[in-house]
Every structure is written in structure tokens, then in C-alpha cells.
Design a protein around this motif. Structure first.
Motif, PDB file in Angstrom:
ATOM      1  N   ILE A 285       0.862  -1.178   0.000  1.00 15.81           N
ATOM      2  CA  ILE A 285       0.000   0.000   0.000  1.00 15.81           C
ATOM      3  C   ILE A 285       0.902   1.233   0.000  1.00 15.81           C
ATOM      4  O   ILE A 285       1.716   1.422   0.909  1.00 15.81           O
ATOM      5  CB  ILE A 285      -0.938   0.024   1.217  1.00 15.81           C
ATOM      6  CG1 ILE A 285      -1.775  -1.263   1.263  1.00 15.81           C
ATOM      7  CG2 ILE A 285      -1.844   1.253   1.168  1.00 15.81           C
ATOM      8  CD1 ILE A 285      -2.669  -1.375   2.484  1.00 15.81           C
ATOM      9  N   VAL A 287       1.289   5.397  -0.183  1.00 16.94           N
ATOM     10  CA  VAL A 287       0.677   6.710   0.004  1.00 16.94           C
ATOM     11  C   VAL A 287       1.402   7.692  -0.910  1.00 16.94           C
ATOM     12  O   VAL A 287       2.594   7.950  -0.748  1.00 16.94           O
ATOM     13  CB  VAL A 287       0.776   7.164   1.468  1.00 16.94           C
ATOM     14  CG1 VAL A 287       0.193   8.569   1.627  1.00 16.94           C
ATOM     15  CG2 VAL A 287       0.042   6.188   2.376  1.00 16.94           C
ATOM     16  N   LEU A 310     -10.392  -0.294   3.308  1.00 20.04           N
ATOM     17  CA  LEU A 310      -9.759   0.844   2.644  1.00 20.04           C
ATOM     18  C   LEU A 310     -10.765   1.940   2.319  1.00 20.04           C
ATOM     19  O   LEU A 310     -10.443   3.141   2.408  1.00 20.04           O
ATOM     20  CB  LEU A 310      -9.063   0.372   1.369  1.00 20.04           C
ATOM     21  CG  LEU A 310      -7.783  -0.444   1.574  1.00 20.04           C
ATOM     22  CD1 LEU A 310      -7.306  -1.031   0.254  1.00 20.04           C
ATOM     23  CD2 LEU A 310      -6.688   0.422   2.181  1.00 20.04           C
ATOM     24  N   CYS A 314     -10.146   5.705   3.725  1.00 19.41           N
ATOM     25  CA  CYS A 314     -10.030   6.833   2.793  1.00 19.41           C
ATOM     26  C   CYS A 314     -11.129   7.872   3.009  1.00 19.41           C
ATOM     27  O   CYS A 314     -10.892   9.077   2.898  1.00 19.41           O
ATOM     28  CB  CYS A 314     -10.064   6.321   1.355  1.00 19.41           C
ATOM     29  SG  CYS A 314      -8.552   5.447   0.865  1.00 19.41           S
ATOM     30  N   THR A 320      -8.735   8.822  -1.647  1.00 20.20           N
ATOM     31  CA  THR A 320      -9.230   7.719  -2.461  1.00 20.20           C
ATOM     32  C   THR A 320      -8.077   6.746  -2.705  1.00 20.20           C
ATOM     33  O   THR A 320      -6.913   7.082  -2.491  1.00 20.20           O
ATOM     34  CB  THR A 320      -9.762   8.204  -3.824  1.00 20.20           C
ATOM     35  OG1 THR A 320      -8.711   8.886  -4.530  1.00 20.20           O
ATOM     36  CG2 THR A 320     -10.953   9.141  -3.654  1.00 20.20           C
ATOM     37  N   TYR A 321      -8.431   5.538  -3.149  1.00 16.22           N
ATOM     38  CA  TYR A 321      -7.371   4.581  -3.477  1.00 16.22           C
ATOM     39  C   TYR A 321      -7.686   3.903  -4.801  1.00 16.22           C
ATOM     40  O   TYR A 321      -8.844   3.858  -5.238  1.00 16.22           O
ATOM     41  CB  TYR A 321      -7.214   3.536  -2.367  1.00 16.22           C
ATOM     42  CG  TYR A 321      -8.242   2.431  -2.384  1.00 16.22           C
ATOM     43  CD1 TYR A 321      -7.991   1.224  -3.034  1.00 16.22           C
ATOM     44  CD2 TYR A 321      -9.482   2.593  -1.754  1.00 16.22           C
ATOM     45  CE1 TYR A 321      -8.936   0.211  -3.053  1.00 16.22           C
ATOM     46  CE2 TYR A 321     -10.429   1.579  -1.770  1.00 16.22           C
ATOM     47  CZ  TYR A 321     -10.146   0.390  -2.422  1.00 16.22           C
ATOM     48  OH  TYR A 321     -11.078  -0.611  -2.455  1.00 16.22           O
ATOM     49  N   GLU A 322      -6.653   3.388  -5.434  1.00 22.58           N
ATOM     50  CA  GLU A 322      -6.823   2.629  -6.667  1.00 22.58           C
ATOM     51  C   GLU A 322      -5.808   1.497  -6.715  1.00 22.58           C
ATOM     52  O   GLU A 322      -4.753   1.566  -6.068  1.00 22.58           O
ATOM     53  CB  GLU A 322      -6.667   3.526  -7.899  1.00 22.58           C
ATOM     54  CG  GLU A 322      -5.286   4.108  -8.088  1.00 22.58           C
ATOM     55  CD  GLU A 322      -5.161   4.877  -9.398  1.00 22.58           C
ATOM     56  OE1 GLU A 322      -5.734   4.411 -10.401  1.00 22.58           O
ATOM     57  OE2 GLU A 322      -4.490   5.926  -9.409  1.00 22.58           O
ATOM     58  N   GLN A 323      -6.167   0.477  -7.462  1.00 20.45           N
ATOM     59  CA  GLN A 323      -5.280  -0.682  -7.600  1.00 20.45           C
ATOM     60  C   GLN A 323      -4.542  -0.598  -8.922  1.00 20.45           C
ATOM     61  O   GLN A 323      -5.138  -0.393  -9.977  1.00 20.45           O
ATOM     62  CB  GLN A 323      -6.102  -1.971  -7.547  1.00 20.45           C
ATOM     63  CG  GLN A 323      -5.287  -3.235  -7.723  1.00 20.45           C
ATOM     64  CD  GLN A 323      -6.138  -4.478  -7.664  1.00 20.45           C
ATOM     65  OE1 GLN A 323      -6.993  -4.621  -6.782  1.00 20.45           O
ATOM     66  NE2 GLN A 323      -5.925  -5.378  -8.611  1.00 20.45           N
ATOM     67  N   LEU A 328      -1.613  -1.178  -4.111  1.00 21.23           N
ATOM     68  CA  LEU A 328      -2.699  -0.229  -3.860  1.00 21.23           C
ATOM     69  C   LEU A 328      -2.100   1.150  -3.604  1.00 21.23           C
ATOM     70  O   LEU A 328      -1.134   1.284  -2.845  1.00 21.23           O
ATOM     71  CB  LEU A 328      -3.531  -0.685  -2.659  1.00 21.23           C
ATOM     72  CG  LEU A 328      -4.242  -2.039  -2.830  1.00 21.23           C
ATOM     73  CD1 LEU A 328      -4.735  -2.556  -1.494  1.00 21.23           C
ATOM     74  CD2 LEU A 328      -5.410  -1.913  -3.819  1.00 21.23           C
ATOM     75  N   PHE A 329      -2.674   2.159  -4.214  1.00 19.51           N
ATOM     76  CA  PHE A 329      -2.162   3.524  -4.092  1.00 19.51           C
ATOM     77  C   PHE A 329      -3.226   4.422  -3.474  1.00 19.51           C
ATOM     78  O   PHE A 329      -4.381   4.421  -3.919  1.00 19.51           O
ATOM     79  CB  PHE A 329      -1.752   4.074  -5.461  1.00 19.51           C
ATOM     80  CG  PHE A 329      -0.558   3.365  -6.069  1.00 19.51           C
ATOM     81  CD1 PHE A 329       0.698   3.927  -5.999  1.00 19.51           C
ATOM     82  CD2 PHE A 329      -0.719   2.131  -6.705  1.00 19.51           C
ATOM     83  CE1 PHE A 329       1.810   3.277  -6.542  1.00 19.51           C
ATOM     84  CE2 PHE A 329       0.368   1.481  -7.257  1.00 19.51           C
ATOM     85  CZ  PHE A 329       1.640   2.055  -7.177  1.00 19.51           C
ATOM     86  N   ILE A 330      -2.836   5.202  -2.467  1.00 19.65           N
ATOM     87  CA  ILE A 330      -3.740   6.114  -1.779  1.00 19.65           C
ATOM     88  C   ILE A 330      -3.323   7.554  -2.067  1.00 19.65           C
ATOM     89  O   ILE A 330      -2.139   7.901  -1.958  1.00 19.65           O
ATOM     90  CB  ILE A 330      -3.754   5.871  -0.260  1.00 19.65           C
ATOM     91  CG1 ILE A 330      -4.283   4.448   0.031  1.00 19.65           C
ATOM     92  CG2 ILE A 330      -4.591   6.914   0.462  1.00 19.65           C
ATOM     93  CD1 ILE A 330      -4.327   4.110   1.488  1.00 19.65           C
ATOM     94  N   ASN A 331      -4.312   8.379  -2.425  1.00 21.93           N
ATOM     95  CA  ASN A 331      -4.030   9.790  -2.736  1.00 21.93           C
ATOM     96  C   ASN A 331      -5.219  10.631  -2.325  1.00 21.93           C
ATOM     97  O   ASN A 331      -6.336  10.137  -2.232  1.00 21.93           O
ATOM     98  CB  ASN A 331      -3.709   9.962  -4.218  1.00 21.93           C
ATOM     99  CG  ASN A 331      -2.848  11.177  -4.471  1.00 21.93           C
ATOM    100  OD1 ASN A 331      -2.627  12.002  -3.565  1.00 21.93           O
ATOM    101  ND2 ASN A 331      -2.371  11.311  -5.706  1.00 21.93           N
TER     102      ASN A 331
END
Length: 336
Positions: A285, A287, A310, A314, A320-323, A328-331
Motif C-alpha cells: 500500500i 501513500v 480501505l 479513505c 481515495t485509493y486505486e489498484q 494499492l495507491f492512496i491519494n
């Protein structure tokens, strides 16, 4: 004459019990086999091939009379050996006999010979291999494996879908050939889905590490392949020949917590929250906006799937997050 009858005739010939007419039938078959090869063979080479062919047939087909059960793999191994004479000729016979136990890497010699089990029932069928490995064969699927594994590896061939629970053996890799994809492990559990009518082949890992690569003539370092870990899967597109790694739809906890309060957080800094999720699920994961690391999180996330966890995290920190692939990336703007 069907396959079984011809097999019996061959055993009868090797025992010296054939009639003249039956002997002529066998010799006519042998001559036809050599005459129809695409290779140009000199007479001494033909005699050498002929001699090795019969030696191989005798070793493979001949069985003591007391042994009543004749597994299908013996016939298939012999039949494959005979067909190889047509395709490969002298070179193959002067090297070594190939069977399912020796076919780990090169697609030029991969032949699904062995005991073939088909599942036409509505429910999965469990198959236990001689090494202790378990194959849970799904409906409308088949698997082919040898009665006895070789000394180098444990190779099986799959059509359709199956879950494999492989007995650990560091000296013998377990290799699953599924269409144009090869899955190789030492001991783990995973699912392979490879239906002939499907556009893609899929491998999903439950435990351990799995090496998945394209069944190609390229050198090992040039092969198209990836290493998968639990909660990860790979999809191979047969047309584009592209391998796409990703996470499974519902990742599960692979490192069971020592206490039931693993996902209970009270004003916990976000980096610590995400680290617990990473360790539990074995996923990465990331950030992207470092200001998010200043946020804290309070909630009980026990008994919730990873994606729901998640979503809640978020939402509380305005992110928000995306795969992307297996990560997994959180921004986001972050907490206020």
C-alpha cells in the motif's frame, strides 16, 4: 482394430505368440511408420531407429502376467514414443527417452502423457498424487499426470480449472502446464484456470510463492513471466501474449493475528494503520501524498474485507485509493 486390441497384439508379439499373419501386421505397421517420416534416413540409421523403437516398446509395454492392472499411461507413453520417431527421428532416439517426468521447461518436448482424469460431474473431484499433492479438479476439466514422478520434477498437464495443494519438495519442482502458460512451485497452493475456449489463462495464488511464465522457446532469462505471492493473480491473454498481474477480488488475511483486535484502531497514525493491513494481507500500500501520513484513524475494521476497510479509511481522511497491478495507491487532499 481398436487401441486396446492393438496393445494386446503388441504384447503377444513381444512374447513370441503371434501367428504369421499377426506378425506381418506388426511389421507392416513398423515399415509404414518409418516410410512416412519427413526425415531422410540412411539404411543404417533406419535400422538403429527400428532397434531403439522396439527396445522402448518392450520396456514400456511388457508387464508380468501377474500384474493385472494396466494403467493407461503405459500405452500412451509407448504411442508417444512411436510418434516421436516420425517427428524427430535419429537425434531424439540417440539422446534419451522423453516422458512426462522430464518435461519441465522446453515446449519442444512437452507431451501430456500419463493417467488422464476427466471430471464431467457437477462437483469438483479430488485427486491425490503419489507425492501427497492434492488436485481439486473442477467440472468440465481434465488433468494428466504420470503414475510415478521422475527424479527431476513433478509435471502435470491441465485443461480447464483446478486448485492445487502441492506437497513441499525442494528437490523436485511441481510444474503445471496449462495451454501456453507454465506454473512452477516447490510447495504451495494455487488455482489454475485454462479453458481452451477462453481467451485468457489465469493463475491465482493462495499460499506460498509461484513462478508463472510463458511456454516459450526463449532462453530462461528472456521468458515472459512473473513471481506471484498470496492474494495475487496473473492473467495471460492468448492473443496479445501479455501477462497482467493483479490482486484477487477479495484478498484474505494470510498472517492470522495473535489477538482478535488486530484491526481495532484508536487515534492511530495512518502509516501504522496501513502497515497492519500490509502485513496481514501481504499487499503493498503506497501513500502518494505524504501529507496524508499526518492523519489519524479511529475505527473497528475487524470482520470486514480489505476493500471495505480501505473505503472507510479513505473516507475518514478525505482520500481515495486505486489498484495498479498488485499494489494499492492512496491519494487525496488529506485530513483537515
Amino acid at each position: 482394430m481398436n487401441q486396446h486390441e492393438f496393445n494386446q497384439l503388441l504384447e503377444k508379439y513381444l512374447a513370441g505368440d503371434c501367428t504369421p499373419d499377426e506378425e506381418k501386421l506388426i511389421h507392416d505397421w513398423q515399415a509404414h511408420l518409418l516410410q512416412n517420416t519427413s526425415l531422410t534416413l540412411e539404411e543404417p540409421e533406419k535400422n538403429g531407429v527400428k532397434k531403439r523403437l522396439w527396445q522402448n516398446i518392450q520396456q514400456t509395454v511388457w508387464m508380468p502376467e501377474a500384474e493385472i492392472v494396466r494403467p493407461r499411461w503405459r500405452w500412451v507413453s509407448w504411442a508417444a514414443a512411436a510418434s516421436v520417431v516420425v517427428l524427430a527421428g535419429v537425434f531424439w532416439w540417440n539422446t534419451r527417452r522423453i516422458d512426462v517426468n522430464d518435461v519441465a521447461i522446453s515446449p519442444l518436448i512437452e507431451t501430456p502423457n500419463g493417467i488422464e482424469v476427466k471430471n464431467t460431474a457437477a462437483n469438483p473431484r479430488e485427486i491425490k498424487l503419489e507425492d501427497g499433492s492434492i488436485v481439486l479438479l473442477k467440472t468440465n476439466s481434465s488433468v494428466t499426470y504420470p503414475e510415478h514422478f521422475g527424479q527431476k520434477n513433478r509435471s502435470v498437464f491441465l485443461k480447464g480449472e483446478a486448485f492445487f495443494k502441492v506437497k513441499h519438495d525442494p528437490t523436485k519442482p511441481f510444474v503445471v502446464h496449462a495451454g501456453e502458460l507454465v506454473t512452477e512451485v516447490l510447495g504451495t497452493s494455487f488455482t489454475v484456470k485454462s479453458y481452451e475456449e477462453s481467451q485468457a489463462i489465469e493463475v491465482v495464488v493462495a499460499t506460498g510463492r509461484v513462478s508463472v511464465y510463458e511456454n516459450s522457446t526463449k532462453k530462461p532469462l528472456q521468458r515472459n513471466g512473473v513471481i506471484l505471492t498470496p492474494n495475487q493473480k496473473i492473467t495471460f491473454d492468448k492473443t496479445s501474449r501479455k501477462l497482467t498481474p493483479s490482486l484477487i477480488e477479495r484478498p484474505v488475511v494470510i498472517h492470522v493475528p495473535s489477538t482478535p483486535s488486530l484491526f481495532v484502531f484508536e487515534e492511530t497514525p495512518l502509516p501504522k494503520v496501513l502497515k497492519k493491513l500490509e502485513n496481514a494481507y501481504g499487499v503493498q500500500i503506497i501513500v502518494e501524498n505524504q501529507t496524508l501520513n499526518q492523519c489519524v484513524f479511529t475505527a473497528d475494521l475487524n470482520e470486514l474485507p480489505l476493500h471495505t476497510q480501505l473505503d472507510l479509511i479513505c473516507k475518514s481522511i478525505n482520500a481515495t485509493y486505486e489498484q495498479r497491478g498488485t499494489s494499492l495507491f492512496i491519494n487525496g487532499e488529506g485530513c483537515k
